[in-house]
Design an enzyme around this catalytic site. Structure first.
Site, PDB file in Angstrom:
ATOM      1  N   LYS A   1      72.443  39.575 -31.987  1.00  0.00           N
ATOM      2  CA  LYS A   1      71.714  38.558 -32.748  1.00  0.00           C
ATOM      3  C   LYS A   1      72.687  38.152 -33.857  1.00  0.00           C
ATOM      4  O   LYS A   1      72.883  38.873 -34.831  1.00  0.00           O
ATOM      5  CB  LYS A   1      70.416  39.138 -33.346  1.00  0.00           C
ATOM      6  CG  LYS A   1      69.607  38.139 -34.158  1.00  0.00           C
ATOM      7  CD  LYS A   1      69.884  38.325 -35.636  1.00  0.00           C
ATOM      8  CE  LYS A   1      69.279  37.236 -36.487  1.00  0.00           C
ATOM      9  NZ  LYS A   1      70.044  35.967 -36.482  1.00  0.00           N
TER      10      LYS A   1
ATOM     11  N   ALA B   1      74.380  35.601 -36.842  1.00  0.00           N
ATOM     12  CA  ALA B   1      73.820  34.824 -37.954  1.00  0.00           C
ATOM     13  C   ALA B   1      73.477  33.419 -37.457  1.00  0.00           C
ATOM     14  O   ALA B   1      74.185  32.858 -36.608  1.00  0.00           O
ATOM     15  CB  ALA B   1      74.831  34.755 -39.097  1.00  0.00           C
ATOM     16  N   SER B   2      72.416  32.852 -38.019  1.00  0.00           N
ATOM     17  CA  SER B   2      71.882  31.589 -37.496  1.00  0.00           C
ATOM     18  C   SER B   2      72.808  30.395 -37.727  1.00  0.00           C
ATOM     19  O   SER B   2      72.610  29.344 -37.137  1.00  0.00           O
ATOM     20  CB  SER B   2      70.518  31.303 -38.128  1.00  0.00           C
ATOM     21  OG  SER B   2      69.602  32.266 -37.692  1.00  0.00           O
TER      22      SER B   2
ATOM     23  N   GLY C   1      75.775  42.949 -43.106  1.00  0.00           N
ATOM     24  CA  GLY C   1      75.177  41.848 -43.857  1.00  0.00           C
ATOM     25  C   GLY C   1      74.761  42.305 -45.243  1.00  0.00           C
ATOM     26  O   GLY C   1      75.315  43.260 -45.793  1.00  0.00           O
TER      27      GLY C   1
ATOM     28  N   GLU D   1      76.272  48.347 -42.359  1.00  0.00           N
ATOM     29  CA  GLU D   1      77.482  47.962 -43.103  1.00  0.00           C
ATOM     30  C   GLU D   1      77.056  46.852 -44.047  1.00  0.00           C
ATOM     31  O   GLU D   1      76.923  45.699 -43.632  1.00  0.00           O
ATOM     32  CB  GLU D   1      78.554  47.417 -42.142  1.00  0.00           C
ATOM     33  CG  GLU D   1      79.002  48.366 -41.064  1.00  0.00           C
ATOM     34  CD  GLU D   1      79.828  49.517 -41.593  1.00  0.00           C
ATOM     35  OE1 GLU D   1      80.086  49.587 -42.815  1.00  0.00           O
ATOM     36  OE2 GLU D   1      80.204  50.359 -40.780  1.00  0.00           O
TER      37      GLU D   1
ATOM     38  N   CYS E   1      83.132  41.656 -47.464  1.00  0.00           N
ATOM     39  CA  CYS E   1      82.499  42.817 -48.085  1.00  0.00           C
ATOM     40  C   CYS E   1      83.537  43.692 -48.788  1.00  0.00           C
ATOM     41  O   CYS E   1      83.260  44.273 -49.823  1.00  0.00           O
ATOM     42  CB  CYS E   1      81.697  43.603 -47.059  1.00  0.00           C
ATOM     43  SG  CYS E   1      82.584  43.937 -45.545  1.00  0.00           S
TER      44      CYS E   1
ATOM     45  N   GLU F   1      77.002  41.769 -56.383  1.00  0.00           N
ATOM     46  CA  GLU F   1      78.143  41.467 -55.523  1.00  0.00           C
ATOM     47  C   GLU F   1      78.455  39.977 -55.666  1.00  0.00           C
ATOM     48  O   GLU F   1      77.560  39.140 -55.529  1.00  0.00           O
ATOM     49  CB  GLU F   1      77.797  41.779 -54.060  1.00  0.00           C
ATOM     50  CG  GLU F   1      78.929  41.415 -53.109  1.00  0.00           C
ATOM     51  CD  GLU F   1      78.618  41.714 -51.635  1.00  0.00           C
ATOM     52  OE1 GLU F   1      77.436  41.732 -51.252  1.00  0.00           O
ATOM     53  OE2 GLU F   1      79.576  41.922 -50.879  1.00  0.00           O
TER      54      GLU F   1
HETATM   55  P1  NDP Z   1      72.286  38.196 -44.351  1.00  0.00           P
HETATM   56  O1  NDP Z   1      72.433  39.613 -44.639  1.00  0.00           O
HETATM   57  O2  NDP Z   1      71.008  37.552 -44.675  1.00  0.00           O
HETATM   58  O3  NDP Z   1      72.595  37.935 -42.786  1.00  0.00           O
HETATM   59  C1  NDP Z   1      73.300  38.838 -41.965  1.00  0.00           C
HETATM   60  C2  NDP Z   1      72.582  38.972 -40.634  1.00  0.00           C
HETATM   61  O4  NDP Z   1      71.322  39.619 -40.836  1.00  0.00           O
HETATM   62  C3  NDP Z   1      72.252  37.635 -39.983  1.00  0.00           C
HETATM   63  O5  NDP Z   1      72.333  37.758 -38.584  1.00  0.00           O
HETATM   64  C4  NDP Z   1      70.823  37.394 -40.407  1.00  0.00           C
HETATM   65  O6  NDP Z   1      70.126  36.521 -39.567  1.00  0.00           O
HETATM   66  C5  NDP Z   1      70.264  38.792 -40.327  1.00  0.00           C
HETATM   67  N1  NDP Z   1      69.093  39.017 -41.158  1.00  0.00           N
HETATM   68  C6  NDP Z   1      68.922  38.633 -42.429  1.00  0.00           C
HETATM   69  N2  NDP Z   1      67.722  39.054 -42.885  1.00  0.00           N
HETATM   70  C7  NDP Z   1      67.130  39.714 -41.877  1.00  0.00           C
HETATM   71  C8  NDP Z   1      65.878  40.362 -41.722  1.00  0.00           C
HETATM   72  N3  NDP Z   1      65.000  40.429 -42.717  1.00  0.00           N
HETATM   73  N4  NDP Z   1      65.594  40.921 -40.537  1.00  0.00           N
HETATM   74  C9  NDP Z   1      66.470  40.863 -39.533  1.00  0.00           C
HETATM   75  N5  NDP Z   1      67.676  40.269 -39.608  1.00  0.00           N
HETATM   76  C10 NDP Z   1      68.015  39.700 -40.770  1.00  0.00           C
HETATM   77  O7  NDP Z   1      73.450  37.433 -45.016  1.00  0.00           O
HETATM   78  P2  NDP Z   1      73.415  35.992 -45.691  1.00  0.00           P
HETATM   79  O8  NDP Z   1      73.974  35.061 -44.701  1.00  0.00           O
HETATM   80  O9  NDP Z   1      72.098  35.615 -46.254  1.00  0.00           O
HETATM   81  O10 NDP Z   1      74.402  36.245 -46.896  1.00  0.00           O
HETATM   82  C11 NDP Z   1      73.877  36.612 -48.160  1.00  0.00           C
HETATM   83  C12 NDP Z   1      74.624  37.745 -48.766  1.00  0.00           C
HETATM   84  O11 NDP Z   1      74.778  38.815 -47.856  1.00  0.00           O
HETATM   85  C13 NDP Z   1      76.024  37.429 -49.184  1.00  0.00           C
HETATM   86  O12 NDP Z   1      76.049  36.762 -50.401  1.00  0.00           O
HETATM   87  C14 NDP Z   1      76.612  38.816 -49.251  1.00  0.00           C
HETATM   88  O13 NDP Z   1      76.275  39.436 -50.447  1.00  0.00           O
HETATM   89  C15 NDP Z   1      75.951  39.533 -48.128  1.00  0.00           C
HETATM   90  N6  NDP Z   1      76.745  39.585 -46.915  1.00  0.00           N
HETATM   91  C16 NDP Z   1      77.514  40.660 -46.703  1.00  0.00           C
HETATM   92  C17 NDP Z   1      78.293  40.751 -45.583  1.00  0.00           C
HETATM   93  C18 NDP Z   1      79.145  41.916 -45.323  1.00  0.00           C
HETATM   94  O14 NDP Z   1      80.141  41.792 -44.598  1.00  0.00           O
HETATM   95  N7  NDP Z   1      78.828  43.078 -45.832  1.00  0.00           N
HETATM   96  C19 NDP Z   1      78.329  39.683 -44.595  1.00  0.00           C
HETATM   97  C20 NDP Z   1      77.455  38.581 -44.895  1.00  0.00           C
HETATM   98  C21 NDP Z   1      76.699  38.557 -46.020  1.00  0.00           C
HETATM   99  P3  NDP Z   1      69.901  34.978 -39.974  1.00  0.00           P
HETATM  100  O15 NDP Z   1      71.245  34.387 -40.133  1.00  0.00           O
HETATM  101  O16 NDP Z   1      69.141  34.445 -38.827  1.00  0.00           O
HETATM  102  O17 NDP Z   1      69.128  35.012 -41.258  1.00  0.00           O
END
Ligand code: NDP
Length: 454
Positions: free
Chosen positions: A154, A156-157, A206, A228, A262, A359
């Site tokens: 799954k 990211a959208s 994420g 992670e 990250c 962050e």
């Molecule tokens: P998210 O954490 O929201 O997205 C990462 C993945 O998780 C996507 O596939 C997303 O799907 C999915 N997801 C998000 N919320 C849920 C949920 N409640 N249940 C199930 N799946 C979920 O990242 P964002 O794109 O919103 O980025 C926001 C912040 O996240 C950044 O500012 C950063 O701080 C952090 N981040 C950290 C990363 C890392 O490498 N550690 C990578 C990316 C983000 P969908 O896209 O459909 O919402």
């Protein structure tokens, strides 16, 4: 969030995808479950062949993937190419070493012959982010599939075309059908996927918020999870550091991928004796990083992945100024169509300000002054995150001692924090749990089974 590609260089929606119904998702999960029955019994040799063929296809299609990443999340094509080639190396790494990492171990216990074996468990769900759309997926897929599991993604959208291109590479490689599938679903369906009997666990990369939700759903369903999550890595510059090298590396680490990593250096903690000289060098390095069109082969830094992410980072910068921070570089939204944000340095902000605990997922360096080495350590560890960190000193012995004191999963001495296939990768505290890569990564989703001959 709609499943769609939006070009962050222009703000234009490129393509919209209809989210799968739960029936479509269930059908895909069932097909992958059927494939698992054969794949689990395949030889390591066969799995290695499949991984090598995938690596070959990634290399052949490097330009296609780089283009899609530039289109969907603004990564410069030069960096995109490097990312895809790195993803190919992780396939080769597990093709070469996976079997040895999962060899049955033989031991004698209380006079009995015993074995410890690592057997596959089923389908692993990968919930992946947009910042390294190819690397993050292959980094978890290669060990998981080498261990004999199957995988559903799954993604990211905002990166559906990358997600589909990855699936296509699997389909065109030697991998059998349905060993790896992309699910075109939003976050709302993740919990249902975890309820499926064939799904034995989930790995997520994420945000902390996403991690908490998915870990909770995994817990309720008694499925294993590897998380992670975010980081706020300390970059500690001691009085005897090679300031030029530290500044060059720090600027690259902070601005690479437009700061959306990250393990980027985020909190620069600098000994008072070299505070101003280091900032001068860091500023010169960050100033020299030119933003530009991600499709231009010379561009080093593109736009941020979305206008929302730019708004978020600018809001953090504004709150940092309110908390006493001084802008030394950048901090202004440029006049251009894309979601660009310039390399920015904020100094002198109170270390205790709420915003300094967040962050910063963009090209913004926070620089703090430390009175001595011990205070630098205290500041480094005074964070809810614990992903990476680095120490800069020419005294290797002292540096190693300090590196050992940093509360993080990954610490570099005089080097840029990065992931490498032979080394375990992952965090502690709110940066998550579990490990990817190395022997530790391939053993996350296996049944560690003891067999004892009585
Ligand atoms: P998210 O954490 O929201 O997205 C990462 C993945 O998780 C996507 O596939 C997303 O799907 C999915 N997801 C998000 N919320 C849920 C949920 N409640 N249940 C199930 N799946 C979920 O990242 P964002 O794109 O919103 O980025 C926001 C912040 O996240 C950044 O500012 C950063 O701080 C952090 N981040 C950290 C990363 C890392 O490498 N550690 C990578 C990316 C983000 P969908 O896209 O459909 O919402």
């Amino acid at each position: 969030m709609a499943i769609q590609s939006t070009n962050p260089s222009t703000g234009k929606v490129v393509k919209i995808f209809e989210e799968w119904s739960s029936a479509q998702t269930s059908a895909a999960l069932s097909s992958v479950a059927v494939s698992f029955n054969d794949w689990r019994n395949s030889s390591f040799l066969r799995r290695a062949e499949c991984l090598r063929s995938l690596a070959g296809l990634l290399r052949d299609r490097v330009d296609k993937f780089a283009h899609l990443m530039a289109l969907e999340m603004g990564k410069p094509v030069k960096s995109g190419r490097a990312e895809v080639l790195k993803a190919a190396t992780v396939c080769d790494f597990y093709a070469e070493n996976g079997q040895d990492m999962l060899l049955s171990e033989s031991l004698t216990v209380d006079g009995m012959q015993a074995y410890v074996e690592y057997s596959p468990l089923g389908t692993v769900l990968a919930v992946m982010p947009w910042n390294y759309p190819v690397w993050q997926v292959i980094r978890i897929a290669a060990p998981t599939l080498m261990a004999g599991n199957t995988m559903v993604l799954k993604h990211a959208s905002n990166v559906p075309q990358c997600a589909l291109a990855i699936e296509e590479a699997f389909t065109d490689s030697l991998f059998p059908d349905d060993v790896f599938r992309t699910l075109l679903i939003g976050a709302g369906q993740v919990e249902d996927v975890l309820k499926h009997d064939s799904v034995i666990g989930v790995c997520l990369t994420g945000s902390e918020a996403a991690g908490r939700c998915v870990a909770k759903a995994a817990g309720v369903n008694l499925k294993k999870s590897v998380m992670e999550l975010g980081g706020s890595d300390a970059f500690i510059v001691l009085a005897d550091a090679d300031l030029s090298k530290a500044a060059e590396t720090g600027a690259q680490s902070r601005c690479s991928n437009a700061g959306q990593a990250c393990i980027a250096a985020k909190r620069f903690i600098v000994h008072k004796d070299v505070y101003e000289p280091f900032i001068i060098k860091l500023k010169a390095e960050m100033e020299s990083i030119k933003m530009g069109d991600p499709f231009d082969s010379e561009t080093v830094m593109g736009p941020m992945a979305s206008f929302q992410f730019r708004e978020d980072i600018h809001d953090q910068v504004q709150r940092s100024i309110s908390a006493g921070g001084k802008i030394r570089l950048g901090g202004l939204i440029p006049e251009s169509d894309g979601a660009y944000y310039p390399p920015t340095i904020i100094q002198d902000m109170s270390f205790d300000a709420d915003v300094s605990r967040e962050e910063f997922f963009g090209p913004v360096a926070l620089v703090f002054r430390a009175e001595d080495d011990d205070q630098a350590m205290e500041m480094a560890n005074d964070s809810c995150f614990g992903l990476g960190g680095s120490v800069w000193t020419q005294d290797e012995e002292k540096g190693l001692k300090l590196a050992r004191r940093i509360e993080a999963g990954l610490v570099y001495l005089n080097g840029r924090v990065s992931s490498r296939p032979p080394l375990p990768f992952g965090g502690i505290k709110n940066s998550g749990y579990g490990r990817e890569l190395s022997t530790y990564g391939i053993r996350e989703f296996v049944n560690v089974k003891s067999i004892c001959i009585g």
